[in-house]
Design an enzyme around this catalytic site. Structure first.
Site, PDB file in Angstrom:
ATOM      1  N   ASP A 207       0.859  -1.185   0.000  1.00  0.00           N
ATOM      2  CA  ASP A 207       0.000   0.000   0.000  1.00  0.00           C
ATOM      3  C   ASP A 207       0.898   1.239   0.000  1.00  0.00           C
ATOM      4  O   ASP A 207       2.123   1.126   0.151  1.00  0.00           O
ATOM      5  CB  ASP A 207      -0.859  -0.059   1.279  1.00  0.00           C
ATOM      6  CG  ASP A 207      -2.072   0.833   1.221  1.00  0.00           C
ATOM      7  OD1 ASP A 207      -2.201   1.636   0.275  1.00  0.00           O
ATOM      8  OD2 ASP A 207      -2.900   0.737   2.140  1.00  0.00           O
TER       9      ASP A 207
ATOM     10  N   GLU B 111       2.655   5.244  -3.813  1.00  0.00           N
ATOM     11  CA  GLU B 111       2.647   6.300  -4.851  1.00  0.00           C
ATOM     12  C   GLU B 111       3.963   7.070  -4.913  1.00  0.00           C
ATOM     13  O   GLU B 111       4.339   7.466  -6.028  1.00  0.00           O
ATOM     14  CB  GLU B 111       1.484   7.263  -4.586  1.00  0.00           C
ATOM     15  CG  GLU B 111       0.116   6.639  -4.747  1.00  0.00           C
ATOM     16  CD  GLU B 111      -0.264   5.705  -3.592  1.00  0.00           C
ATOM     17  OE1 GLU B 111       0.323   5.865  -2.501  1.00  0.00           O
ATOM     18  OE2 GLU B 111      -1.107   4.835  -3.790  1.00  0.00           O
TER      19      GLU B 111
ATOM     20  N   ASP C  31      -9.205   3.765  -1.698  1.00  0.00           N
ATOM     21  CA  ASP C  31     -10.104   4.038  -0.582  1.00  0.00           C
ATOM     22  C   ASP C  31     -11.431   4.627  -1.034  1.00  0.00           C
ATOM     23  O   ASP C  31     -11.648   5.836  -0.975  1.00  0.00           O
ATOM     24  CB  ASP C  31      -9.397   4.959   0.415  1.00  0.00           C
ATOM     25  CG  ASP C  31      -8.143   4.292   0.959  1.00  0.00           C
ATOM     26  OD1 ASP C  31      -8.045   3.056   0.842  1.00  0.00           O
ATOM     27  OD2 ASP C  31      -7.267   4.999   1.480  1.00  0.00           O
TER      28      ASP C  31
END
Ligand SMILES: *[C@@H]1O[C@H](CO)[C@@H](O)[C@H](O)[C@H]1NC(C)=O
Ligand SMILES: *[C@@H]1O[C@H](CO)[C@@H](O)[C@H](O)[C@H]1NC(C)=O
Length: 970
Positions: A549, A552, A626
């Site tokens: 996760d 980015e 999300d």
């Protein structure tokens, strides 16, 4: 999981309270738009839009300042090289840009443009920067895996002082016409123009220039008009962060037009419709360009061109019977404007108002200009060719296409074991349970919280008893704290991303102050591998897999919640140059690590990623981040997943139930029914959301959800076969109408229904509250049956039909002409079904035929690469149903491994023929298989009201791996 909560546990309660208050005040919480740039806050985007506007304002007097010098042309072995000269301002100043146009055997063409001065490093960096002086040119190394072998048959067919024509592709069907003054390229198929570069003259390559300090205007004096507006060339500040831009302005931009194309698809990840919208205002259109700058966008908006977590700069244009595409290989921040015009130039053209052209304007902050051209002509060619370039979807771990149970967080070993037992008690199948952040000791990855997770091995063992797996979260930020060996190694081995000054970059994420592993560095990957060895990461075992996760990367206190652009990576490239590839390099590092957890173990990794780029499909699944527990988010998930699927990344899913908030029961039920048709099927929930494991719903909802999950399990053989196709040729796993029916114009904009692989299963999930019916658009003249009732649906090609779907029903049709493999015995997990017999469902087409496929392998190892798999083709022809090897292999030369041997005891148990003609109304039929024959019982059910006639052949007893034939009329 996501940014927004405090980094310390104590904060969680406080923020939850504040969050609840904020919700009262502001029911529709949405992303803080001001945290992310608009085009006019991003200097290079603003400059290039202004450049295009200037060209448009000048209209016919505008001339692009880029000219190809014809005397520099060299053509050899499928490659043209030349120099483009840019004239600058009114003076005789120029800049030189070497250009290469390559033609590939795969049928693609590629244009690359670099800047001579930067290539020769004849520039000065500002602020004592240690960054590289060249434009970033290493994306190819990380992204392209094939399809770029030169086509030496490509040839110049015409050349004069104005242009050069090159024929290429199979039978010379394709042609590139390159014009010199100004530079333009026109890509044609069968003599017709499909894709044009720089036909609007918006090509803009910002050459290097030194910063010249101008005397400041004195108070009260007008600043003299000093040529170009330099206000966004140098240091840029946004949200309190300043980007030092040591190389000054260096953007690249170009217009790319699709002639005669009304629809363009692709460039995920965005939340809008599959068919991309125009971006320069107008009714229902966007005012901002589509943006690609991988970001952790908190509570993202729907129907928006805003950036999200991942980026695939691949776009395809589609019209009746034709598809073409381009791949803009650039890893920097990128914006794409889209406009459409009606071509009225030919009043005699058929149809109202002539054809539509789609114009796109691509704008990237840095790097070389590097574009691939795909001339189709089918959507299937698009996905195949793009996969050849960037890689096909990895064959998944078989369990990973089954159902996953996740929440932030299961709080202890006991909690996990308890959930596991409850699934069994309620007879709900599941394959994987997930541990989010809180399993770690104080957010130090590769550790377990010592009290609540004191015995993770025993948890893993309990799960393994029913063939289940555990997935653990591991993120790229490493907690900066004394006495944490992972951090001290990262530091001492010098493997972290560096800040512009050269020290390890320090930012704030889940663990508080952190450093980030730099996976562009091969040594970092080597080190990362050591951390995952079973004897290093204690508590993990063969059924532990990983979730990446925040890659980015998400940095809570960074500009736009990510890293400063002037951070430095391996090879002295600035973060600016590589940002969009960053997430993929981390995903790759974990992939490499799972391949090497123990000597002699060589199994398929499973790793979920949030951030991605073109090529990430080679390393595992992605999810859409999300989302929220709302009907709108449920609906938005399908266009997103379809868009990913046609852009090379079909192993995609959205959080079932919605991450933020609490879904009401109806929404959760509908979401499970929809999620059972996501390629990646995982339920997930925020730490503040109430528990919502399916067994908590109560009657009748638990039973409804259970049957949706069981439907997924029974169709796993069909899903796995669809994954196999994605692996072989890039076919999407869930397929939009334009892809399966490229001639049916009315279907091009449809993105709320889809086919599953090549099974003919047509699904339209219900995504609206209180809706008890679905309007399904029928793409062809074939017969359609209701999956559950075998009713013949009254259809008409090109029309919608309405079918009832109460809360316990899923709108699911079977197209006539297919044979669908299933496994019908409900089990606890997919592993427990591995050697179950099969059911084949034959849906008889109008012309009496049907065809289908089954691909199956051990679901775990790479032995399939050595031929250890079963791939059958099933055919109904006249009155005979047969099974043959789909690839024409005789199987004699293959030594069966253990799995193949075990499959020799697996049979076709049942065949259901839906739409069976009355002549098949008999008690028994003969089956012949590999020299033997025997009888099979038949039950025939005559047609009744809407229900089609069907025949059930029971206890067929043919081995799944062997040839067999049944004649129903003999
Ligand atoms: C993945 O890692 C391997 C091994 O270090 C490396 O060769 C390859 O370039 C990497 N690919 C990506 C996309 O990072
Ligand atoms: C169907 O059977 C006919 C006659 O035996 C044969 O010519 C034809 O090729 C078969 N078609 C398929 C799809 O197998």
């Amino acid at each position: 999981m996501r940014y927004g909560l405090g980094a310390n546990r104590q904060w969680v309660a406080l923020f939850a309270l504040l969050g609840a208050l904020a919700c009262l005040l502001q029911p529709a919480a949405s992303v803080k738009e001001k945290d992310f740039k608009k085009c006019d806050q991003s200097g290079f985007c603003k400059r290039n839009r202004a450049f295009a506007d200037h060209a448009v304002a000048q209209a016919s007097t505008w001339s692009s300042p880029y000219n190809l010098l014809s005397e520099t042309i060299a053509f050899k072995d499928g490659q043209l090289q030349a120099v483009i000269l840019k004239s600058i301002g009114t003076e005789s100043e120029t800049a030189r840009f070497p250009v290469t146009v390559s033609f590939h055997k795969s049928g693609t063409a590629r244009l690359t443009v670099d800047e001579e001065r930067r290539m020769n490093k004849e520039i000065e960096l500002r602020h004592d920067s240690k960054a590289r002086k060249e434009r970033y040119n290493e994306a190819e190394k990380l992204v392209i895996v094939g399809g770029i072998e030169h086509d030496s048959a490509a040839e110049i067919t015409y050349q004069d002082e104005k242009q050069v024509n090159i024929k290429y592709g199979s039978e010379g069907k394709f042609e590139a016409v390159i014009k010199f003054s100004p530079f333009e390229a026109d890509f044609r198929r069968d003599g017709v123009s499909h894709i044009q570069f720089n036909s609007h003259g918006w090509l803009n390559l910002e050459h290097w220039r030194p910063k010249v300090d101008k005397p400041e205007a004195k108070e009260g004096e007008e600043t003299p008009p000093a040529g170009e507006d330099e206000s966004t060339w140098w240091d840029e500040t946004f949200g309190g962060n300043t980007d030092s831009k040591p190389r000054g302005p260096e953007s690249i931009a170009m217009d790319i037009s699709f002639q005669g194309y009304e629809h363009v698809f692709g460039i995920p990840e965005h939340t809008g419709p599959l068919s991309l919208k125009q971006t320069r205002g107008g009714d229902g259109h966007y005012a901002e360009p589509y943006r690609m700058y991988n970001s952790d966008v908190f509570e993202y908006e729907l129907d928006s061109p805003m950036t999200l977590y991942g980026a695939i700069p691949f776009m395809q244009a589609h019209r009746k019977d034709s598809a073409v595409g381009i791949f803009w290989l650039n890893a920097a921040e990128t914006w794409v404007d889209i406009t459409k015009t009606k071509d009225a130039s030919n009043p005699l053209s058929l149809g109202a108002g002539g054809k539509t052209n789609t114009h796109t304007h691509w704008i990237s902050e840095s790097g070389i200009l590097d574009v691939f051209v795909l001339l189709g002509p089918t959507p299937r060619d698009m996905t195949k060719t793009f996969g050849e370039l960037t890689g096909y979807t990895a064959m998944p771990q078989e369990f990973s296409i089954a159902y996953h149970q996740c929440r932030w967080n299961y709080i202890s070993d006991d909690d996990v074991k308890d959930v596991d037992r409850k699934f069994d008690r309620f007879k709900i199948p599941y394959d994987v349970i997930w541990l989010d952040l809180e399993y770690t000791d104080d957010r130090k990855y590769f550790t377990f919280e010592p009290h609540s997770f004191s015995d993770p091995l025993s948890t893993g063992k309990q799960l393994a008893e029913h063939g289940r797996n555990l997935v653990l979260l591991i993120d790229p930020h490493i907690k900066k704290v004394d006495g944490y060996p992972v951090h001290s190694q990262l530091k001492s081995k010098d493997l972290a991303v560096r800040a512009k000054g050269g020290d390890a970059y320090e930012g704030w994420c889940w663990p508080g102050s952190s450093n980030w592993i730099d996976c562009f560095n091969p040594k970092a990957i080597e080190w990362w591998k050591t951390l995952f060895k079973y004897d290093a990461f204690k508590g993990t075992r063969e059924n532990t897999f990983i979730w990446n996760d925040m890659n980015e990367p998400s940095v809570f206190n960074g500009p736009e919640t990510t890293m400063p652009k002037d951070n430095m990576h391996f090879g002295d490239w600035e973060h600016r140059d590589v940002h969009n590839i960053n997430g993929m390099t981390f995903h790759n590092a974990t992939y490499q690590a799972l391949l090497s957890r123990a000597k002699g173990e060589y199994r398929r990794p499973f790793i979920l990623t949030r951030s991605f780029y073109a090529g990430s499909q080679r390393f595992g699944a992605m999810w859409t981040g999300d989302n929220q527990a709302s009907w709108d988010h449920l609906g938005a998930s399908f266009p997103m997943i379809l868009s990913l699927g046609i852009s090379g990344y079909p192993f995609a899913g959205a959080d079932v139930g919605g991450f933020f908030g609490n879904p009401d029961t109806d929404l959760l039920v509908r979401w499970y029914q929809a999620g059972a048709f996501y390629p990646f099927f995982r339920a997930h929930a925020h730490i503040d959301a109430r528990r919502r494991e399916p067994y908590l719903l109560g009657d009748p909802f638990t039973a409804i959800v259970t049957s949706a999950i069981r439907l997924r399990y029974s169709l796993l053989p069909a899903w796995y076969t669809a994954f196999f196709h994605a692996n072989r040729d890039g076919s999407p796993i869930v397929r939009p109408m334009f892809w399966t029916h490229p001639s049916e114009e009315a279907g091009f904009g449809i993105d709320d229904q889809f086919f599953v692989g090549s099974t003919g299963l047509l699904v339209k999930p219900i995504v609206e509250k209180d809706k008890e019916s679905a309007d399904i658009w029928i793409p062809d003249d074939e017969i359609y049956y209701n999956y559950f009732t075998y009713d013949v649906v009254k259809t008409q090609k090109g029309k919608h039909i309405t079918i009832h779907a109460g809360l316990d029903q899923i709108p699911l049709l079977m197209r006539g002409g297919h044979i669908i493999p299933r496994r019908d015995i409900p089990r606890r997990s997919s592993a427990m079904m591995r050697f179950d017999d099969y059911t084949l469902v034959v849906t008889v087409a109008k012309d009496g035929s049907a065809e289908g496929e089954l691909y199956v392998d051990d679901g775990d190892s790479f032995d399939y690469e050595k031929g250890q798999y079963i791939h059958r083709k099933f055919v109904l022809n006249g009155s005979s149903i047969s099974s043959v090897d789909a690839e024409g292999r005789d199987g004699k030369s293959l030594r069966p491994g253990n799995w193949m041997k075990a499959m020799q005891d697996v049979h076709v148990d049942k065949i259901v023929v839906v739409g069976a003609p009355a002549s098949w109304d008999k008690q028994k039929v003969q089956i012949a298989s590999e020299g033997k024959t025997w009888e099979v019982k038949v039950h025939y059910y005559a047609a009744e009201k809407e229900r089609a006639a069907f025949a059930v052949l029971g206890r067929v007893g043919a081995k799944i791996g062997e040839d067999w034939t049944i004649d129903l009329e003999a």
